[in-house]
Design a protein around this motif. Structure first.
Motif, short mmCIF file in Angstrom:
data_model
loop_
_atom_site.label_atom_id
_atom_site.label_comp_id
_atom_site.label_asym_id
_atom_site.label_seq_id
_atom_site.Cartn_x
_atom_site.Cartn_y
_atom_site.Cartn_z
N VAL A 142 52.85 42.50 25.58
CA VAL A 142 51.44 42.87 25.69
C VAL A 142 51.20 43.72 26.94
CG1 VAL A 142 49.11 41.97 26.04
CG2 VAL A 142 50.63 40.89 24.37
N PHE A 143 51.81 43.33 28.06
CA PHE A 143 51.66 44.12 29.29
C PHE A 143 52.18 45.55 29.09
CE2 PHE A 143 51.07 40.22 31.85
CZ PHE A 143 50.04 40.67 32.66
N LEU A 151 45.18 50.63 29.68
CA LEU A 151 44.09 49.66 29.61
C LEU A 151 44.13 48.62 30.73
CD1 LEU A 151 44.00 49.05 25.74
CD2 LEU A 151 42.51 50.51 27.12
N LEU A 152 45.20 48.62 31.52
CA LEU A 152 45.29 47.69 32.63
C LEU A 152 44.66 48.33 33.86
CD1 LEU A 152 48.86 46.13 32.36
CD2 LEU A 152 46.68 45.04 31.88
N SER A 153 43.59 47.73 34.36
CA SER A 153 42.88 48.31 35.49
C SER A 153 42.35 47.20 36.37
CB SER A 153 41.72 49.20 35.00
OG SER A 153 40.93 49.63 36.08
N GLU A 162 40.86 39.83 29.13
CA GLU A 162 40.57 39.68 27.70
C GLU A 162 41.60 40.42 26.86
OE1 GLU A 162 37.02 40.83 24.52
OE2 GLU A 162 36.76 41.15 26.68
N TYR A 163 41.96 41.63 27.28
CA TYR A 163 42.94 42.41 26.54
C TYR A 163 44.31 41.73 26.50
CZ TYR A 163 39.68 46.37 26.59
OH TYR A 163 38.60 47.20 26.41
#
Length: 229
Positions: A142-143, A151-153, A162-163
């Motif tokens: 997922v990471f 999308l990782l911020s 949530e993501y």
């Protein structure tokens, strides 16, 4: 030079885990914990878990060093001292648990059967040991997917949480069903005698390891109670 990793029986690992858990609950001084960390580093090293052993060892030493910055109580430069106190002892238990989690589930199941554990206790532990590395792999997947899509911020931590959480929960639910079906296919519910392709034997080295762990426990407790003032 390549060294052959030593195979340790699950029953010996279970005894080491119980003793390290006991030490983490009873030891009050960080020096005693660090002595136990040195032993656990060698314990993981001889089984071939070099990176995990070094990581947990230096993490524990770093935590012990941070606790010395304030002496006792209060807040260190990073975390409350009581949290560091708990993390240092958890690192000792994690080192003992790591060797158990990395074992093949079939070997763990066979060892439980040899010990005469009831299925109501043995099966949940076996599934837990099998499920833990699977979930870790799902987190990595997922990471990687989120990182590729940008999308990782850190600017939106709740959204990133949530993501990450929802896909892992969804995938974990499907994987748990697959693991249950695989266990049923292998006859885990069969009330008869189960066979195992692995040679489950309690060797002399396993007994020596347990004796060394008991000796370490006695030394650490003596050192903690009567030597350190």
């Amino acid at each position: 030079m390549n060294l052959t990793a030593l195979h340790v029986d699950f029953r010996a690992k279970l005894a080491v885990f119980a003793l390290m858990f006991l030490l983490s609950a009873l030891l009050t001084h960080d020096v005693s914990i660090c002595i136990a960390l040195v032993f656990m580093l060698m314990y993981l090293w001889m089984q071939g878990f070099y990176r995990a052993g070094v990581f947990y060892f230096f993490a524990g030493v770093l935590i012990a060093f941070l606790r010395t910055l304030t002496g006792s109580g209060g807040v260190t430069v990073f975390l409350p001292d009581v949290l560091l106190f708990a993390l240092l002892r958890i690192s000792l238990v994690m080192m003992a648990a790591y060797a158990m989690v990395r074992m093949p589930p079939s070997e763990v199941t066979a060892a439980f059967m040899k010990m005469g554990f009831p299925a109501a206790l043995a099966l949940p532990i076996t599934f837990m040991l099998r499920f833990a590395p699977t979930v870790r792999g799902e987190f990595r997947t997922v990471f990687s997917a989120l990182r590729m899509r940008g999308l990782l911020s850190f600017a939106h931590p709740m959204r990133a949480f949530e993501y990450i959480l929802i896909p892992v929960i969804t995938r974990s639910a499907a994987i748990s069903d697959d693991l249950a079906a695989s266990a049923e296919l292998r006859g885990i519910a069969n009330p008869g005698t189960h066979s195992c392709l692995r040679d489950i034997r309690f060797r002399t080295m396993d007994g020596v390891l347990i004796l060394m762990s008991v000796g370490l426990t006695a030394i650490c407790l003596y050192f903690d109670r009567w030597v350190i003032l």
